[in-house]
Design an enzyme around this catalytic site. Structure first.
Site, PDB file in Angstrom:
ATOM      1  N   CYS A  94       0.881  -1.182   0.000  1.00 58.73           N
ATOM      2  CA  CYS A  94       0.000   0.000   0.000  1.00 58.73           C
ATOM      3  C   CYS A  94       0.909   1.220   0.000  1.00 58.73           C
ATOM      4  CB  CYS A  94      -0.934  -0.003   1.204  1.00 58.73           C
ATOM      5  SG  CYS A  94      -2.033  -1.432   1.300  1.00 58.73           S
ATOM      6  N   GLY A 105       4.143   7.163  -1.110  1.00 57.17           N
ATOM      7  CA  GLY A 105       5.449   6.616  -1.448  1.00 57.17           C
ATOM      8  C   GLY A 105       6.612   6.905  -0.535  1.00 57.17           C
ATOM      9  N   GLY A 106       6.400   7.595   0.574  1.00 59.23           N
ATOM     10  CA  GLY A 106       7.526   7.946   1.444  1.00 59.23           C
ATOM     11  C   GLY A 106       8.330   6.746   1.905  1.00 59.23           C
ATOM     12  N   LYS A 107       7.641   5.677   2.266  1.00 60.80           N
ATOM     13  CA  LYS A 107       8.348   4.500   2.766  1.00 60.80           C
ATOM     14  C   LYS A 107       9.066   3.757   1.628  1.00 60.80           C
ATOM     15  CE  LYS A 107       4.973   3.893   6.451  1.00 60.80           C
ATOM     16  NZ  LYS A 107       4.025   4.869   5.858  1.00 60.80           N
ATOM     17  N   ASP A 166      -0.302   0.194  -5.317  1.00 59.87           N
ATOM     18  CA  ASP A 166      -1.417   0.904  -4.706  1.00 59.87           C
ATOM     19  C   ASP A 166      -2.610   0.786  -5.649  1.00 59.87           C
ATOM     20  OD1 ASP A 166      -1.636   2.933  -2.225  1.00 59.87           O
ATOM     21  OD2 ASP A 166      -3.039   3.529  -3.790  1.00 59.87           O
ATOM     22  N   CYS A 198      -1.181   4.110  10.862  1.00 54.02           N
ATOM     23  CA  CYS A 198      -0.970   5.422  11.472  1.00 54.02           C
ATOM     24  C   CYS A 198      -2.158   5.750  12.378  1.00 54.02           C
ATOM     25  CB  CYS A 198      -0.771   6.504  10.412  1.00 54.02           C
ATOM     26  SG  CYS A 198      -2.113   6.668   9.228  1.00 54.02           S
TER      27      CYS A 198
END
Length: 425
Positions: free
Chosen positions: A256, A260-262, A280, A378
């Site tokens: 997921c 895209g930060g991770k 995604d 989160c």
């Protein structure tokens, strides 16, 4: 008309009437409106959003009709005026007069009403009180900290009263801007020196060595950012990648991934060697990931759309590590997206754990024997966190828990984040 307040007004109306995300609406209107002080606009927008229920409680005490009968435009202007009078270092006449000017422009005929309500507040503010704590604790905390009552009840069920109130208060604090250096292009110490040379204040991370807390305006307008030397990412999100521990040359799946930060941090930690499969369900969000990968100089990320609840047979037993950051209630990131505090509890909220378990179960098929599976959210809701991980491990004995942690804004100074690291035997 003051450009700062006009920009804040446009943003708040978009959030209220169009259900826009506050961060996206704010960035859009700052770019379009070119206000004199973006910092003033951000303070006013987030301040109104963070205190909406409290402000409406005050308005209800000052008007004949209830807040529900007011139109979005006049209600937004009243909230803005009251927030300035209560919380901001703004001259009283400026807060009132500029609110009247907004009313003249956006809800003609209501300028006298807006003026009267704000002046009524100035006369009677010392007499206005919160709902009684002893009579109704949930309502008292709901109004004081501006959260939907079901969220207050949820946290009072999970935590002791004092701790729950600290958690509510922490959700209203402005989070630090946190960045991570792109190790492919710069060293952490060198980036800090260059940032400080441009007038930014920096300090180290609370949990992650790579993290740098930065104070100063215009950070994303710098040549350092445009050249791909760093990205913005909260330490909680970085911690999920840290526990995943991706290594150069491996195959990693982020199921997921968007925005895209991770995935980007994973590729950086892999030294741009190996393969990162980032999926995604929304193509437009993956486009943002691809754009960021180009800015950072990352070439090992392959983005594609897929339904994470279904098993992709082409990836079975192929991944050294799999990251599963599932859709959730988002109650850990209210510091950044205060509109989350006003979500109504509905069927979609109740069904989240079932969907999360389905995604985790499908994603586990991609892990090689001996490989790593990381589940994260989160949020701060046990039903979406510990309960989902426990249920998965119960149904999948081939996996074992390595470690887990729940980050909390009032304890860790980060977003609220749950992370569970598992290993396939």
């Amino acid at each position: 008309m003051d450009s700062n307040r006009k920009t804040a007004y446009y943003t708040l109306v978009d959030v209220e009437a169009k259900k826009s995300y506050s961060n996206l609406a704010l960035n859009h209107h700052i770019i379009c409106g070119k206000p004199d002080s973006p910092a003033f606009v951000r303070e006013l927008v987030y301040g109104v959003l963070e205190n909406k229920i409290f402000l409406d409680h005050i308005i209800n005490a000052l008007v004949r009709d209830t807040v529900e009968k007011l139109k979005a435009k006049e209600l937004t202007i009243l909230r803005m005026g009251l927030y300035q009078l209560i919380y901001m270092d703004v001259a009283t006449y400026a807060a009132v007069n500029e609110s009247v000017e907004l009313a003249k422009r956006f809800c003609k005929g209501k300028e006298g009403f807006v003026n009267g309500v704000l002046r009524n507040f100035l006369r009677s503010k010392d007499k206005l009180t919160l709902p009684g704590r002893e009579e109704d604790l949930v309502k008292h905390l709901s109004v004081k900290y501006s959260y939907e009552p079901w969220i207050v009840s949820l946290w009072l069920d999970v935590y002791e009263e004092k701790f729950a109130e600290e958690l509510l208060a922490a959700g209203n604090k402005t989070p630090d801007v946190v960045i991570r250096p792109n190790g492919l292009k710069t060293a952490r110490a060198a980036l800090i020196r260059r940032l400080e040379a441009q007038g930014f204040e920096t300090s180290g991370g609370h949990l992650i060595y790579d993290a740098i807390h930065v104070k100063g305006s215009g950070l994303l307008d710098t040549k350092l950012y445009k050249a791909g030397l760093f990205s913005v990412q909260d330490e909680s999100s970085m911690m999920a990648v840290d526990l995943l521990d991706p290594q150069p040359g491996e195959t990693v799946v982020d199921v997921c991934a968007a925005p895209g930060g991770k995935s980007l941090y994973i590729a950086e930690k892999m030294e741009n060697k190996g393969q990162v499969l980032a999926g995604d369900i929304y193509k437009r969000k993956l486009n943002l990931l691809d754009k960021e990968a180009k800015r950072l100089g990352l070439t090992i990320i392959e983005s594609r759309t897929w339904d994470a609840t279904r098993v992709d047979s082409s990836k079975e037993d192929k991944a050294d590590r799999v990251l599963v950051d599932v859709p959730c209630s988002g109650l850990g990131v209210v510091r950044r997206k205060p509109e989350i505090k006003y979500k109504k509890y509905g069927e979609d909220t109740a069904l989240l754990p079932r969907k999360q378990l389905a995604i985790l179960s499908a994603s586990s098929h991609y892990v090689k024997p001996g490989g790593t599976l990381v589940y994260c959210t989160c949020t701060i809701v046990p039903e979406e966190n510990q309960d989902v991980a426990t249920e998965f491990l119960k149904k999948n004995p081939q996996f074992e828990k390595v470690e887990s942690l729940q980050l909390l804004p009032n304890i860790n100074g980060t977003d609220g984040f749950y992370i569970c690291k598992m290993r396939r035997k």
